[in-house]
Design a protein around this motif. Sequence first.
Motif, short mmCIF file in Angstrom:
data_model
loop_
_atom_site.label_atom_id
_atom_site.label_comp_id
_atom_site.label_asym_id
_atom_site.label_seq_id
_atom_site.Cartn_x
_atom_site.Cartn_y
_atom_site.Cartn_z
N MET A 1 -45.12 7.56 7.74
CA MET A 1 -44.61 8.83 8.62
C MET A 1 -43.82 8.40 9.28
SD MET A 1 -45.58 11.77 9.34
CE MET A 1 -46.05 12.93 10.78
N ILE A 2 -43.39 7.07 9.84
CA ILE A 2 -42.40 6.57 10.70
C ILE A 2 -41.04 6.30 9.86
CG2 ILE A 2 -41.36 4.62 11.84
CD1 ILE A 2 -44.21 4.32 13.26
N ARG A 3 -41.40 5.85 8.52
CA ARG A 3 -40.20 5.67 7.62
C ARG A 3 -39.64 6.99 7.36
NH1 ARG A 3 -41.12 1.84 2.60
NH2 ARG A 3 -40.74 0.21 4.43
N THR A 4 -40.40 8.23 7.17
CA THR A 4 -39.72 9.37 6.65
C THR A 4 -39.07 9.82 7.97
OG1 THR A 4 -41.84 9.88 5.30
CG2 THR A 4 -40.39 11.84 6.25
N ALA A 5 -39.61 9.80 9.14
CA ALA A 5 -38.78 10.12 10.33
C ALA A 5 -37.41 9.42 10.56
CB ALA A 5 -39.73 9.82 11.56
N ARG A 6 -37.64 8.16 10.16
CA ARG A 6 -36.06 7.24 10.11
C ARG A 6 -35.29 7.82 9.25
NH1 ARG A 6 -38.23 1.05 10.86
NH2 ARG A 6 -39.16 1.19 13.17
N ALA A 7 -35.69 8.05 7.92
CA ALA A 7 -34.74 8.35 6.87
C ALA A 7 -34.43 9.80 7.32
CB ALA A 7 -35.45 8.56 5.75
N LEU A 8 -34.88 10.73 7.85
CA LEU A 8 -34.64 11.97 8.44
C LEU A 8 -33.44 11.78 9.45
CD1 LEU A 8 -37.74 14.35 8.23
CD2 LEU A 8 -35.85 14.38 6.61
N ALA A 9 -33.80 11.10 10.65
CA ALA A 9 -32.81 10.77 11.69
C ALA A 9 -31.63 10.18 10.95
CB ALA A 9 -33.34 9.86 12.52
N LEU A 10 -31.66 9.14 10.18
CA LEU A 10 -30.49 8.70 9.25
C LEU A 10 -29.37 9.81 8.70
CD1 LEU A 10 -28.67 6.28 8.86
CD2 LEU A 10 -29.91 5.88 6.91
N ALA A 11 -30.39 10.66 8.00
CA ALA A 11 -29.84 11.70 7.23
C ALA A 11 -28.91 12.69 8.22
CB ALA A 11 -30.93 12.48 6.24
N ALA A 12 -29.49 13.00 9.30
CA ALA A 12 -28.89 13.83 10.37
C ALA A 12 -27.80 13.31 10.91
CB ALA A 12 -29.83 14.26 11.36
N VAL A 13 -27.89 11.84 11.15
CA VAL A 13 -26.76 11.28 11.72
C VAL A 13 -25.62 11.41 10.64
CG1 VAL A 13 -25.60 9.14 12.36
CG2 VAL A 13 -27.84 9.81 13.26
N VAL A 14 -25.92 10.95 9.58
CA VAL A 14 -24.91 11.19 8.54
C VAL A 14 -24.21 12.67 8.20
CG1 VAL A 14 -24.33 10.72 5.99
CG2 VAL A 14 -25.41 9.09 7.19
N ALA A 15 -25.11 13.44 8.42
CA ALA A 15 -24.65 14.79 8.04
C ALA A 15 -23.57 15.02 9.32
CB ALA A 15 -25.82 15.68 8.06
N VAL A 16 -23.96 14.83 10.73
CA VAL A 16 -23.18 14.98 11.64
C VAL A 16 -21.76 14.25 11.48
CG1 VAL A 16 -22.79 14.86 14.17
CG2 VAL A 16 -24.82 15.92 13.18
N ALA A 17 -21.86 13.28 11.43
CA ALA A 17 -20.60 12.18 11.18
C ALA A 17 -19.60 13.01 9.97
CB ALA A 17 -20.91 10.99 10.77
N ALA A 18 -20.28 13.30 8.88
CA ALA A 18 -19.36 13.92 7.86
C ALA A 18 -18.66 14.90 8.16
CB ALA A 18 -20.31 14.25 6.63
N GLY A 19 -19.37 16.00 9.18
CA GLY A 19 -18.67 17.07 9.71
C GLY A 19 -17.45 16.76 10.79
N LEU A 20 -17.48 15.47 11.08
CA LEU A 20 -16.30 15.32 12.35
C LEU A 20 -15.01 15.15 11.42
CD1 LEU A 20 -18.31 12.85 14.36
CD2 LEU A 20 -17.73 15.26 14.85
N PRO A 21 -14.14 15.49 12.22
CA PRO A 21 -12.55 15.22 11.43
C PRO A 21 -12.33 13.65 11.39
CG PRO A 21 -12.26 15.86 13.73
CD PRO A 21 -13.89 16.13 13.49
#
Length: 170
Positions: A1-21
């Motif tokens: 459960m914690i591992r899934t939450a970390r993976a989702l948080a990392l995916a969210a950070v990567v997605a936000v960073a990819a959208g930045l110029p």
Amino acid sequence: MIRTARALALAAVVAVAAGLPAHAVQPDEMLADPALEARAREVSKELRCVVCQNENIDESNAELARDMRLIVRDRIVKGDSNDEILEFMVARYGDYVLLEPPFKASTYALWFGPVLFLLLAGGVAFAFYRNRSAAAGTSGAAAVPPPADLTPEERRRLDALLRDGDGPNT
């Protein structure tokens, strides 16, 4: 459960960073004065990289974009206003260097070109499919000749087969 939450948080950070110029401005290009550097960034956002075509010069990694960034900063240090810098760049590279070119006779192609191209492509596609469907409607019937009438002998044999039921498969 914690591992899934970390993976989702990392995916969210990567997605936000990819959208930045992604700024391609190198540290050695930056001006020491933050106010002048902010002006340089403001002017750079209005200038198109003529190599990349849809990026401003701050976001482009092309060598020409780097040269253009250095010219902007050099002109700022010399005391040019933002408008003077833009005029200098237009004189050097043409109206196309502006991300929003002025609306005048020499830039009509930049403003109306995409719309005209889209209309032309739509007209060609419409004509192609209209001609194709018309050709299929007429050529489909003409391509297959109608069956020939039975000869009197074939007609007698068929009638006999249908009457007696003594066909080859019975």
